[in-house]
Design a protein around this motif. Structure first.
Motif, PDB file in Angstrom:
ATOM      1  N   ALA A 116       0.838  -1.199   0.000  1.00  0.00           N
ATOM      2  CA  ALA A 116       0.000   0.000   0.000  1.00  0.00           C
ATOM      3  C   ALA A 116       0.871   1.247   0.000  1.00  0.00           C
ATOM      4  O   ALA A 116       0.595   2.223  -0.715  1.00  0.00           O
ATOM      5  CB  ALA A 116      -0.939  -0.001   1.202  1.00  0.00           C
ATOM      6  N   GLN A 117       1.948   1.223   0.779  1.00  0.00           N
ATOM      7  CA  GLN A 117       2.878   2.355   0.789  1.00  0.00           C
ATOM      8  C   GLN A 117       3.558   2.517  -0.565  1.00  0.00           C
ATOM      9  O   GLN A 117       3.728   3.634  -1.056  1.00  0.00           O
ATOM     10  CB  GLN A 117       3.931   2.154   1.880  1.00  0.00           C
ATOM     11  N   ALA A 118       3.935   1.395  -1.163  1.00  0.00           N
ATOM     12  CA  ALA A 118       4.581   1.459  -2.471  1.00  0.00           C
ATOM     13  C   ALA A 118       3.615   2.007  -3.518  1.00  0.00           C
ATOM     14  O   ALA A 118       3.987   2.849  -4.346  1.00  0.00           O
ATOM     15  CB  ALA A 118       5.071   0.069  -2.881  1.00  0.00           C
ATOM     16  N   ALA A 119       2.373   1.530  -3.498  1.00  0.00           N
ATOM     17  CA  ALA A 119       1.386   1.983  -4.477  1.00  0.00           C
ATOM     18  C   ALA A 119       1.118   3.473  -4.337  1.00  0.00           C
ATOM     19  O   ALA A 119       1.006   4.199  -5.341  1.00  0.00           O
ATOM     20  CB  ALA A 119       0.092   1.199  -4.307  1.00  0.00           C
ATOM     21  N   LEU A 120       1.031   3.949  -3.096  1.00  0.00           N
ATOM     22  CA  LEU A 120       0.823   5.386  -2.877  1.00  0.00           C
ATOM     23  C   LEU A 120       2.041   6.168  -3.347  1.00  0.00           C
ATOM     24  O   LEU A 120       1.906   7.246  -3.940  1.00  0.00           O
ATOM     25  CB  LEU A 120       0.552   5.663  -1.397  1.00  0.00           C
ATOM     26  N   GLY A 121       3.227   5.610  -3.120  1.00  0.00           N
ATOM     27  CA  GLY A 121       4.451   6.258  -3.597  1.00  0.00           C
ATOM     28  C   GLY A 121       4.484   6.354  -5.109  1.00  0.00           C
ATOM     29  O   GLY A 121       4.893   7.383  -5.667  1.00  0.00           O
TER      30      GLY A 121
END
Length: 292
Positions: A116-121
């Motif tokens: 989720a953090q990667a996708a938001l990044g």
């Protein structure tokens, strides 16, 4: 301190390494030691790729999510069928079960949830086009299913904290933190395994045979239970609420809430999980004596 670093040369070198390890739709962390696709490695790799090749970054995430189990678990390894000289390979995990993907071989455990953090990044590094927004909408259900898995199957008391069942799930595989819990359970059989890892890396930089025996026992014992989470919980061999894992889980829930707002869906369940997890984290995982 960093004034003499040639950032352009560093960028080219990083891109060359990723290209060298590119498997087409995913990236192996290293040519020999880790020749498959690893869960959180791919999340970090996708973040790196998002600066130079956004389409390939999205493909990296899609590739990992394509291996998601029906339970919502995202496995820690997706096996590369061309890398056959590796242990423990797919045949060792015995994940040919209904909950696992039918056409992809994976391990039976997960890793710290950071997609989720990667996708938001990726989205924050993008042009925020309709296609970028569509990508978030496309993968959001899979990210939510992963969260459901962690809060349902790995949080039996509803504390908002998830447990890990193997050191390889922790993100700190060989940490001395696991010495005591790894040695507290009895093994009812001697697991069979071979060491491939120390053939390309010096033995003093790898786990001992004693540690590897216990790593292997957990894998083989869980495989006997066909990776059913309720049965793994009942065995109570290695069940720990890792600080790092749960910090990253909370951060991922914050990222998931941001994604939900971007694609305009409700964040109610996510917000409740964040509040419950934060309270439990402070009450259970914080140590007043050491202030950490």
């Amino acid at each position: 301190m960093y004034n003499n670093i040639d950032l352009q040369a560093l960028l080219f070198r990083a891109q060359a390494i990723l290209k060298l390890n590119d498997l087409g739709a995913s990236t192996k962390p290293s040519p020999k030691l880790y020749p498959h696709q690893w869960n959180w490695d791919s999340a970090f790799i996708a973040l790196g790729l998002s600066h130079s090749n956004p389409h390939r970054a999205q493909l990296e995430i899609r590739s990992m999510l394509h291996a998601q189990w029906e339970t919502g678990m995202i496995p820690h390894i997706v096996f590369n069928p061309e890398a056959v000289n590796y242990h423990p390979g797919p045949e060792y995990w015995h994940t040919e079960i209904p909950a696992a993907p039918k056409t992809i071989r994976t391990s039976g455990i997960t890793q710290p949830p950071v997609f989720a953090q990667a996708a938001l990044g990726l989205y924050n590094n993008s042009l925020k086009s309709d296609a970028d927004l569509a990508f978030l909408s496309e993968i959001y259900p899979a990210l939510l299913r992963e969260a459901d898995f962690l809060y349902r199957d790995r949080d039996p008391k509803g504390e908002g904290l998830s447990y890990i069942c193997h050191p390889w799930e922790s993100g700190m595989d060989n940490s001395p933190c696991w010495d005591k819990p790894l040695n507290h359970f009895s093994m009812d059989f001697k697991p069979d395994f071979m060491r491939k890892d120390n053939q390309s890396i010096p033995m003093d930089q790898r786990p001992s045979d004693s540690e590897y025996t216990r790593y292997s026992y957990l894998v083989q014992r869980y495989a006997l239970e066909e990776w059913v989470q309720t049965k793994i919980l009942k065995l109570d061999l290695f069940l720990l609420q890792s600080v790092l894992f749960n910090v990253l889980q909370l951060e991922s829930m914050h990222a998931l809430a941001e994604i939900a707002k971007i694609i305009k869906v409700s964040t109610d369940i996510i917000d409740q999980r964040i509040l419950r997890g934060r309270d439990s984290f402070e009450n259970k995982l914080w140590d007043d004596d050491s202030k950490r």
